[in-house]
Motif scaffolding. Structure first.
Motif, PDB file in Angstrom:
ATOM      1  N   THR A 158       1.091  13.061  -8.545  1.00 32.73           N
ATOM      2  CA  THR A 158       2.379  12.802  -7.897  1.00 32.73           C
ATOM      3  C   THR A 158       2.268  12.982  -6.392  1.00 32.73           C
ATOM      4  OG1 THR A 158       3.568  13.550  -9.867  1.00 32.73           O
ATOM      5  CG2 THR A 158       4.795  13.522  -7.795  1.00 32.73           C
ATOM      6  N   LEU A 159       1.548  14.021  -5.988  1.00 27.98           N
ATOM      7  CA  LEU A 159       1.336  14.279  -4.553  1.00 27.98           C
ATOM      8  C   LEU A 159       0.580  13.127  -3.898  1.00 27.98           C
ATOM      9  CD1 LEU A 159       1.374  16.195  -2.083  1.00 27.98           C
ATOM     10  CD2 LEU A 159      -0.737  17.210  -2.977  1.00 27.98           C
ATOM     11  N   ALA A 160      -0.476  12.650  -4.567  1.00 28.00           N
ATOM     12  CA  ALA A 160      -1.259  11.548  -4.017  1.00 28.00           C
ATOM     13  C   ALA A 160      -0.427  10.279  -3.892  1.00 28.00           C
ATOM     14  CB  ALA A 160      -2.490  11.293  -4.891  1.00 28.00           C
ATOM     15  N   ALA A 161       0.422  10.012  -4.888  1.00 31.94           N
ATOM     16  CA  ALA A 161       1.265   8.813  -4.843  1.00 31.94           C
ATOM     17  C   ALA A 161       2.285   8.905  -3.718  1.00 31.94           C
ATOM     18  CB  ALA A 161       1.969   8.629  -6.189  1.00 31.94           C
ATOM     19  N   ARG A 162       2.825  10.103  -3.492  1.00 31.57           N
ATOM     20  CA  ARG A 162       3.836  10.265  -2.448  1.00 31.57           C
ATOM     21  C   ARG A 162       3.236  10.101  -1.049  1.00 31.57           C
ATOM     22  NH1 ARG A 162       5.332  15.102  -3.566  1.00 31.57           N
ATOM     23  NH2 ARG A 162       4.506  16.221  -1.768  1.00 31.57           N
ATOM     24  N   LEU A 163       2.001  10.523  -0.872  1.00 29.95           N
ATOM     25  CA  LEU A 163       1.373  10.451   0.450  1.00 29.95           C
ATOM     26  C   LEU A 163       0.697   9.114   0.718  1.00 29.95           C
ATOM     27  CD1 LEU A 163      -0.272  14.013   0.671  1.00 29.95           C
ATOM     28  CD2 LEU A 163       1.802  13.211   1.815  1.00 29.95           C
ATOM     29  N   HIS A 164       0.515   8.301  -0.323  1.00 26.23           N
ATOM     30  CA  HIS A 164      -0.218   7.044  -0.162  1.00 26.23           C
ATOM     31  C   HIS A 164       0.533   6.103   0.771  1.00 26.23           C
ATOM     32  CE1 HIS A 164      -2.911   3.758  -1.131  1.00 26.23           C
ATOM     33  NE2 HIS A 164      -3.601   4.578  -1.900  1.00 26.23           N
ATOM     34  N   THR A 165      -0.245   5.357   1.558  1.00 26.08           N
ATOM     35  CA  THR A 165       0.351   4.442   2.535  1.00 26.08           C
ATOM     36  C   THR A 165       0.728   3.096   1.915  1.00 26.08           C
ATOM     37  OG1 THR A 165      -1.878   3.718   3.169  1.00 26.08           O
ATOM     38  CG2 THR A 165      -0.881   5.505   4.451  1.00 26.08           C
ATOM     39  N   GLN A 166       0.284   2.815   0.680  1.00 25.73           N
ATOM     40  CA  GLN A 166       0.612   1.561   0.005  1.00 25.73           C
ATOM     41  C   GLN A 166       1.607   1.818  -1.115  1.00 25.73           C
ATOM     42  OE1 GLN A 166      -3.441   0.248  -1.117  1.00 25.73           O
ATOM     43  NE2 GLN A 166      -3.001  -1.625   0.032  1.00 25.73           N
ATOM     44  N   THR A 167       2.344   0.784  -1.455  1.00 22.15           N
ATOM     45  CA  THR A 167       3.264   0.882  -2.591  1.00 22.15           C
ATOM     46  C   THR A 167       2.479   0.842  -3.890  1.00 22.15           C
ATOM     47  OG1 THR A 167       3.569  -1.515  -2.787  1.00 22.15           O
ATOM     48  CG2 THR A 167       5.016  -0.322  -1.246  1.00 22.15           C
ATOM     49  N   PHE A 168       3.122   1.266  -4.961  1.00 22.04           N
ATOM     50  CA  PHE A 168       2.457   1.254  -6.271  1.00 22.04           C
ATOM     51  C   PHE A 168       2.093  -0.170  -6.681  1.00 22.04           C
ATOM     52  CE2 PHE A 168       2.510   0.953 -10.885  1.00 22.04           C
ATOM     53  CZ  PHE A 168       1.616   1.952 -11.226  1.00 22.04           C
ATOM     54  N   THR A 169       2.948  -1.124  -6.385  1.00 25.19           N
ATOM     55  CA  THR A 169       2.681  -2.519  -6.750  1.00 25.19           C
ATOM     56  C   THR A 169       1.417  -3.020  -6.077  1.00 25.19           C
ATOM     57  OG1 THR A 169       5.036  -2.974  -7.066  1.00 25.19           O
ATOM     58  CG2 THR A 169       3.578  -4.871  -6.706  1.00 25.19           C
ATOM     59  N   GLU A 170       1.258  -2.681  -4.805  1.00 21.56           N
ATOM     60  CA  GLU A 170       0.054  -3.107  -4.084  1.00 21.56           C
ATOM     61  C   GLU A 170      -1.199  -2.468  -4.678  1.00 21.56           C
ATOM     62  OE1 GLU A 170       1.925  -3.785   0.402  1.00 21.56           O
ATOM     63  OE2 GLU A 170       1.288  -1.775  -0.238  1.00 21.56           O
ATOM     64  N   ARG A 171      -1.091  -1.192  -5.015  1.00 23.25           N
ATOM     65  CA  ARG A 171      -2.248  -0.505  -5.588  1.00 23.25           C
ATOM     66  C   ARG A 171      -2.573  -1.038  -6.983  1.00 23.25           C
ATOM     67  NH1 ARG A 171       0.690   3.982  -4.067  1.00 23.25           N
ATOM     68  NH2 ARG A 171       0.668   4.876  -6.175  1.00 23.25           N
ATOM     69  N   HIS A 172      -1.532  -1.415  -7.739  1.00 26.46           N
ATOM     70  CA  HIS A 172      -1.755  -1.949  -9.073  1.00 26.46           C
ATOM     71  C   HIS A 172      -2.524  -3.263  -9.014  1.00 26.46           C
ATOM     72  CE1 HIS A 172      -1.150  -2.970 -13.246  1.00 26.46           C
ATOM     73  NE2 HIS A 172      -0.585  -4.114 -12.896  1.00 26.46           N
ATOM     74  N   LYS A 173      -2.205  -4.099  -8.067  1.00 27.52           N
ATOM     75  CA  LYS A 173      -2.921  -5.373  -7.926  1.00 27.52           C
ATOM     76  C   LYS A 173      -4.402  -5.129  -7.676  1.00 27.52           C
ATOM     77  CE  LYS A 173       0.992  -8.127  -6.223  1.00 27.52           C
ATOM     78  NZ  LYS A 173       1.537  -8.893  -5.087  1.00 27.52           N
ATOM     79  N   THR A 174      -4.702  -4.116  -6.874  1.00 26.24           N
ATOM     80  CA  THR A 174      -6.106  -3.780  -6.610  1.00 26.24           C
ATOM     81  C   THR A 174      -6.774  -3.247  -7.866  1.00 26.24           C
ATOM     82  OG1 THR A 174      -5.587  -3.263  -4.309  1.00 26.24           O
ATOM     83  CG2 THR A 174      -7.652  -2.393  -5.193  1.00 26.24           C
ATOM     84  N   ALA A 175      -6.048  -2.390  -8.604  1.00 27.56           N
ATOM     85  CA  ALA A 175      -6.610  -1.800  -9.818  1.00 27.56           C
ATOM     86  C   ALA A 175      -6.870  -2.849 -10.888  1.00 27.56           C
ATOM     87  CB  ALA A 175      -5.670  -0.718 -10.349  1.00 27.56           C
ATOM     88  N   VAL A 176      -5.987  -3.838 -10.984  1.00 32.01           N
ATOM     89  CA  VAL A 176      -6.167  -4.895 -11.982  1.00 32.01           C
ATOM     90  C   VAL A 176      -7.477  -5.641 -11.753  1.00 32.01           C
ATOM     91  CG1 VAL A 176      -5.271  -7.130 -12.757  1.00 32.01           C
ATOM     92  CG2 VAL A 176      -3.721  -5.188 -12.489  1.00 32.01           C
ATOM     93  N   ALA A 177      -7.867  -5.791 -10.513  1.00 33.66           N
ATOM     94  CA  ALA A 177      -9.112  -6.487 -10.192  1.00 33.66           C
ATOM     95  C   ALA A 177     -10.332  -5.735 -10.697  1.00 33.66           C
ATOM     96  CB  ALA A 177      -9.218  -6.703  -8.680  1.00 33.66           C
TER      97      ALA A 177
END
Length: 478
Positions: A158-177
């Motif tokens: 939760t801490l890492a998600a709150r401090l991240h500079t990208q939105t979850f949607t943007e990170r999900h697109k990267t993870a899907v790859a």
């Protein structure tokens, strides 16, 4: 413990002298273990820094730097009696802890947190941008100080998600790859197939397998034309029934006994059926007169099996090279699907070597090397030979012959390490390899212990089996 009333108050029994001594020794052991973990982490990081320093000194970049790390990891692995891949992973982890999370490392040294906390912070922090890594580390220490490692993962994520500079949607697109499928081999002839997929796809697959499993279970209720078959029909239509579910309903009409498999067993069996017998929906040739180009792809498994087992005279397991043991029934079913058996001839006493003048070995030589090596011949590596490359121990360009005793299987990692680092290897006869590290240590890699042994049955000599599959009453012609 029992409570005693002393001086009008309830107290607890004090630890016995033996318990106190044992607890004191355990505390000393914890201190020694902590000091050893800190020293090991520092030493591993120093190894990695020294390797990178040597690469920079020689003006090396990219691949050459990685070769230096591989080389030093292989050297350290020989000392620790571990695999070099594991040692290189530990070196990378140690450098990450010391270089990228110095405040976390200091908190570990001070025993404010434990090693499990450190590993967890590094794992969760892998997705945190470097710009906010220090802030994450400082806050993570406070989280870890409050509880044991197994209870802080959620808070750290939760801490890492709150401090991240990208939105979850943007990170999900990267993870899907980075979606993938991996297999982890276990015991008793079993393995775990793990797929990293988008959550909605994974959840949908599980739901689909559950619906199909329930349809199969309903369809195979004993009896014909009863509620079981009808229920299966309705369930199949509700779940989007396909040909597999229809065949299950046909089985019910034939009066087959009820399916006693658990839902977990059904899901596993259906998944295997779909993957091995189906075709991808993107296959452009699917649905014509065959399964399609992609659907016709078949898996390859390298198996070493004794002729006695294939004949059904014993139930000894075979070996899936690079994986584990395979039960006799499975091997016999696989053997019945083989359309042709090749013979391998080699002198059983002197093992006469085969040599050619060209660079590439013949097909017969490749088969012989596959049987001899079974896996990569670098010490500690067990990558199956079918996933390796055939290497000239003495380079062909330097006069090395394409000779059985100048050839050996090496995986891509160790093949390139032999080529680009100061690791040296020589064959000392009989297919035995002797490796020498950059620091002069030697490691002997013997010929792998054969998984099977072939003998001649003088009482009933084998007949000519022809070019087809092995007959049912004699060994297959190897």
């Amino acid at each position: 413990m029992t409570a005693n009333r002393v001086g009008g108050e309830v107290g607890r029994e004090a630890p016995t002298p033996s318990q106190a001594i044992a607890l004191s020794r355990y505390a000393e052991a914890l201190d020694l273990s902590h000091a050893a973990d800190i020293a090991r982490t520092r030493a591993l990081a120093d190894l990695g820094h020294a390797a990178l320093h040597n690469a920079r000194r020689d003006g090396a970049r990219g691949l050459a730097s990685d070769m230096e790390l591989r080389s030093v990891a292989a050297e350290a692995a020989g000392m620790a009696r571990l695999t070099d891949r594991r040692l290189q992973g530990e070196i990378d982890h140690a450098m990450t802890v010391i270089d990228d999370y110095p405040t976390v490392f200091d908190a570990w040294v001070q025993r404010r947190i434990e090693r499990g906390h450190v590993d967890l912070v590094v794992r969760v922090g892998a997705g945190v941008p470097a710009a906010v890594r220090d802030s994450f580390a400082e806050a993570a220490i406070g989280v870890c100080e409050r509880d044991v490692p197994s209870r802080v993962r959620g808070a750290l994520e939760t801490l890492a998600a709150r401090l991240h500079t990208q939105t979850f949607t943007e990170r999900h697109k990267t993870a899907v790859a980075e979606r993938c499928v991996r297999v982890f081999h276990g015991t008793d002839g079993m393995s775990n197939l793990v797929a990293s997929l988008p959550t909605v796809i994974a959840a949908g697959m599980l739901d689909r397998l559950t619906q199909m499993g329930q349809s199969v279970k309903d369809a195979r209720v004993a009896g014909t034309g009863g509620a079981g078959a009808g229920g299966a029909d309705a369930a199949g239509r509700g779940a989007g029934a396909d040909a597999g579910e229809s065949s299950a309903a046909d089985a019910a009409e034939a009066g087959e006994p009820a399916d006693t498999r658990t839902m977990d067993q059904l899901r596993a069996d259906i998944l295997g059926d779909l993957v091995l017998g189906g075709a991808p929906v993107v296959d452009p040739t699917y649905g014509t007169d065959r399964a399609g180009g992609l659907g016709a792809i078949r898996a390859r498994v390298q198996v070493a099996v004794a002729a006695e087992t294939l004949m059904g005279k014993d139930e000894n397991p075979a070996e899936a090279v690079g994986a584990g043991l395979v039960d006799a029934d499975t091997v016999q079913r696989l053997a019945r699907q083989v359309s042709e058996w090749d013979r391998l001839f080699i002198d059983p006493v002197i093992r006469t070597p085969v040599e050619i003048d060209t660079y590439r070995p013949t097909a017969s030589m490749k088969k012989l090397l596959m049987v001899r090596d079974q896996h990569c011949r670098f010490p500690g590596c067990r990558r199956a030979a079918i996933r390796c490359e055939i290497d000239h121990t003495i380079d062909y360009a330097l006069g090395g012959h394409t000779h059985i005793f100048n050839l050996a299987h090496l995986c891509q990692r160790h093949h390139s390490m032999k080529q680009f680092t100061k690791w040296e290897v020589r064959q000392i006869g009989g297919g035995v390899l002797e490796w020498t590290s950059p620091l002069g240590r030697t490691y002997r890699e013997d010929v792998p212990m054969p998984a099977v042994c072939f003998t001649i049955d003088t009482a009933s000599p084998p007949r000519d089996a022809g070019s087809g599959g092995p007959p049912t009453d004699e060994p297959p012609p190897f």
